[in-house]
Design an enzyme around this catalytic site. Sequence first.
Site, mmCIF file in Angstrom:
data_model
loop_
_atom_site.group_PDB
_atom_site.id
_atom_site.type_symbol
_atom_site.label_atom_id
_atom_site.label_comp_id
_atom_site.label_asym_id
_atom_site.label_seq_id
_atom_site.Cartn_x
_atom_site.Cartn_y
_atom_site.Cartn_z
ATOM 1 N N HIS A 1 3.040 -15.410 11.023
ATOM 2 C CA HIS A 1 2.366 -14.823 12.188
ATOM 3 C C HIS A 1 2.594 -15.643 13.469
ATOM 4 C CE1 HIS A 1 -1.342 -12.123 13.136
ATOM 5 N NE2 HIS A 1 -0.596 -12.254 14.207
ATOM 6 N N TYR B 1 -6.400 -9.990 11.013
ATOM 7 C CA TYR B 1 -7.131 -8.880 11.632
ATOM 8 C C TYR B 1 -8.418 -8.544 10.871
ATOM 9 C CZ TYR B 1 -2.528 -8.229 13.846
ATOM 10 O OH TYR B 1 -1.345 -8.427 14.508
ATOM 11 N N LYS C 1 1.145 -10.335 7.653
ATOM 12 C CA LYS C 1 1.572 -11.617 8.234
ATOM 13 C C LYS C 1 0.806 -12.773 7.613
ATOM 14 C CE LYS C 1 2.069 -8.926 12.435
ATOM 15 N NZ LYS C 1 0.942 -7.992 12.452
HETATM 16 N N1 NAP Z 1 2.330 -10.616 15.848
HETATM 17 C C1 NAP Z 1 1.344 -10.794 16.690
HETATM 18 O O1 NAP Z 1 0.950 -11.929 17.043
HETATM 19 C C2 NAP Z 1 0.661 -9.597 17.262
HETATM 20 C C3 NAP Z 1 -0.161 -9.730 18.404
HETATM 21 C C4 NAP Z 1 -0.749 -8.588 18.939
HETATM 22 C C5 NAP Z 1 -0.511 -7.370 18.343
HETATM 23 N N2 NAP Z 1 0.266 -7.262 17.209
HETATM 24 C C6 NAP Z 1 0.511 -5.942 16.550
HETATM 25 O O2 NAP Z 1 0.957 -5.007 17.518
HETATM 26 C C7 NAP Z 1 0.041 -3.913 17.579
HETATM 27 C C8 NAP Z 1 -0.049 -3.322 18.969
HETATM 28 O O3 NAP Z 1 -0.495 -4.254 19.904
HETATM 29 P P1 NAP Z 1 -1.943 -4.201 20.564
HETATM 30 O O4 NAP Z 1 -2.902 -3.689 19.593
HETATM 31 O O5 NAP Z 1 -2.188 -5.542 21.174
HETATM 32 O O6 NAP Z 1 -1.829 -3.237 21.798
HETATM 33 P P2 NAP Z 1 -1.109 -1.885 22.272
HETATM 34 O O7 NAP Z 1 -0.611 -1.094 21.138
HETATM 35 O O8 NAP Z 1 -0.194 -2.274 23.372
HETATM 36 O O9 NAP Z 1 -2.362 -1.154 22.970
HETATM 37 C C9 NAP Z 1 -3.463 -0.711 22.261
HETATM 38 C C10 NAP Z 1 -4.474 -0.180 23.261
HETATM 39 O O10 NAP Z 1 -3.913 0.951 23.954
HETATM 40 C C11 NAP Z 1 -4.710 2.114 23.704
HETATM 41 N N3 NAP Z 1 -3.739 3.225 23.541
HETATM 42 C C12 NAP Z 1 -3.088 3.589 22.417
HETATM 43 N N4 NAP Z 1 -2.247 4.608 22.651
HETATM 44 C C13 NAP Z 1 -2.382 4.920 23.971
HETATM 45 C C14 NAP Z 1 -1.780 5.888 24.815
HETATM 46 N N5 NAP Z 1 -0.868 6.743 24.343
HETATM 47 N N6 NAP Z 1 -2.152 5.913 26.109
HETATM 48 C C15 NAP Z 1 -3.059 5.028 26.588
HETATM 49 N N7 NAP Z 1 -3.668 4.085 25.855
HETATM 50 C C16 NAP Z 1 -3.322 4.027 24.541
HETATM 51 C C17 NAP Z 1 -5.509 1.813 22.463
HETATM 52 O O11 NAP Z 1 -6.735 2.495 22.492
HETATM 53 P P3 NAP Z 1 -7.378 3.324 21.257
HETATM 54 O O12 NAP Z 1 -7.128 2.552 20.009
HETATM 55 O O13 NAP Z 1 -8.830 3.384 21.622
HETATM 56 O O14 NAP Z 1 -6.706 4.660 21.261
HETATM 57 C C18 NAP Z 1 -5.735 0.311 22.611
HETATM 58 O O15 NAP Z 1 -6.795 0.050 23.501
HETATM 59 C C19 NAP Z 1 -1.260 -4.539 17.059
HETATM 60 O O16 NAP Z 1 -2.229 -3.577 16.712
HETATM 61 C C20 NAP Z 1 -0.750 -5.377 15.924
HETATM 62 O O17 NAP Z 1 -0.465 -4.577 14.788
HETATM 63 C C21 NAP Z 1 0.862 -8.363 16.690
#
Ligand code: NAP
Length: 298
Positions: free
Chosen positions: A107, A51, A76
């Site tokens: 990861h 990241y 990761k």
């Molecule tokens: N292991 C892997 O390969 C992998 C892959 C992807 C993600 N991850 C981890 O999982 C975490 C979460 O996944 P993600 O970042 O893909 O997406 P997510 O948490 O599903 O969604 C994040 C998005 O939703 C918005 N959001 C946050 N809270 C909200 C709410 N209550 N209502 C409406 N919209 C909301 C955020 O906007 P704002 O930030 O502008 O509020 C952002 O645009 C990552 O940050 C990472 O730590 C791991």
Amino acid sequence: MVQTSFTLNNGQKIPAVGLGTWQSAPGEVEHAVEYAIKEAGYRHIDGAFCYANEGEVGQGVKASGVPRSEIFLTSKLWCTYHSKVEEGLRETLNELGTDYLDLFLIHWPVAMNPNGNDKRFPTKPDGSRDVDLSRKIEDTWKDMEKLVEKGLVKSIGISNFNIANTQRILDVATIKPVVNQFELHPWSNELKLKEFCEKNGILLQAYSPLGSTDSPILKDPEIIKLAEKYNTSVGTLLISFQVNRGVIVLPKSVTPARIASNIKLIDIAPEDVRLLESNEEKGKHWKCVSPNWGVPIF
Ligand SMILES: NC(=O)c1ccc[n+]([C@@H]2O[C@H](COP(=O)([O-])OP(=O)(O)OC[C@H]3O[C@@H](n4cnc5c(N)ncnc54)[C@H](OP(=O)(O)O)[C@@H]3O)[C@@H](O)[C@H]2O)c1
């Protein structure tokens, strides 16, 4: 009552909700992490070398004023470090400004050229990802186990490992993975993987629980209707859904109001958990994270 923490297969406790940090931009993520810990009560942060923001994540942890020992910190191992696992961890520890991790995950189950044309995403002359097929995930796992033995990480786990790849790890593991972090939301429930992991004492962690950036799931009429039934927001419904089905959840936000509301969970009736889990039977399936590795992953 919906649980606020889970116990891993080695006895370590993990808070049920962790703050995600992928795509949290420089200049934003330090404040998001600080606010989450200091103001909103988070004690669990999910990060990764890939990241490219771990320095700021570490600064946010420090700025919160909460002792490191009270915070569950995950990172990761990136794909270009499969053949130099300890070096990868040490780069992360250095960035975060800490001397141990609570949890370190592989990861992706794919190694990339450690000496390629880019530190994170090396490519071949044709532009495709420079994957290193000679490095076996079993060997990477054995090197992950050494980090636990050295006291550099408390727990180790996997991410984006399907059933076949998880079985490959279990076949050689002296230390079993504690979690498998996977894309999980109502349009991608992975019921077979969940059953398999739980049978083997591995908890799932839900990444992209809201469907990531510009999520179409937030506009799903059935999900909106269900959130109305519980007099809550779609965000709270989707995050609580995971914990109610026994899954650790990692919502990302850099917006203070969302950070604060995303850690407040509600109870969801078992029949509604089943309803949200039944989308794929009805033909509704979608993944937001599906990089083209050039080798089969899922
Ligand atoms: N292991 C892997 O390969 C992998 C892959 C992807 C993600 N991850 C981890 O999982 C975490 C979460 O996944 P993600 O970042 O893909 O997406 P997510 O948490 O599903 O969604 C994040 C998005 O939703 C918005 N959001 C946050 N809270 C909200 C709410 N209550 N209502 C409406 N919209 C909301 C955020 O906007 P704002 O930030 O502008 O509020 C952002 O645009 C990552 O940050 C990472 O730590 C791991």
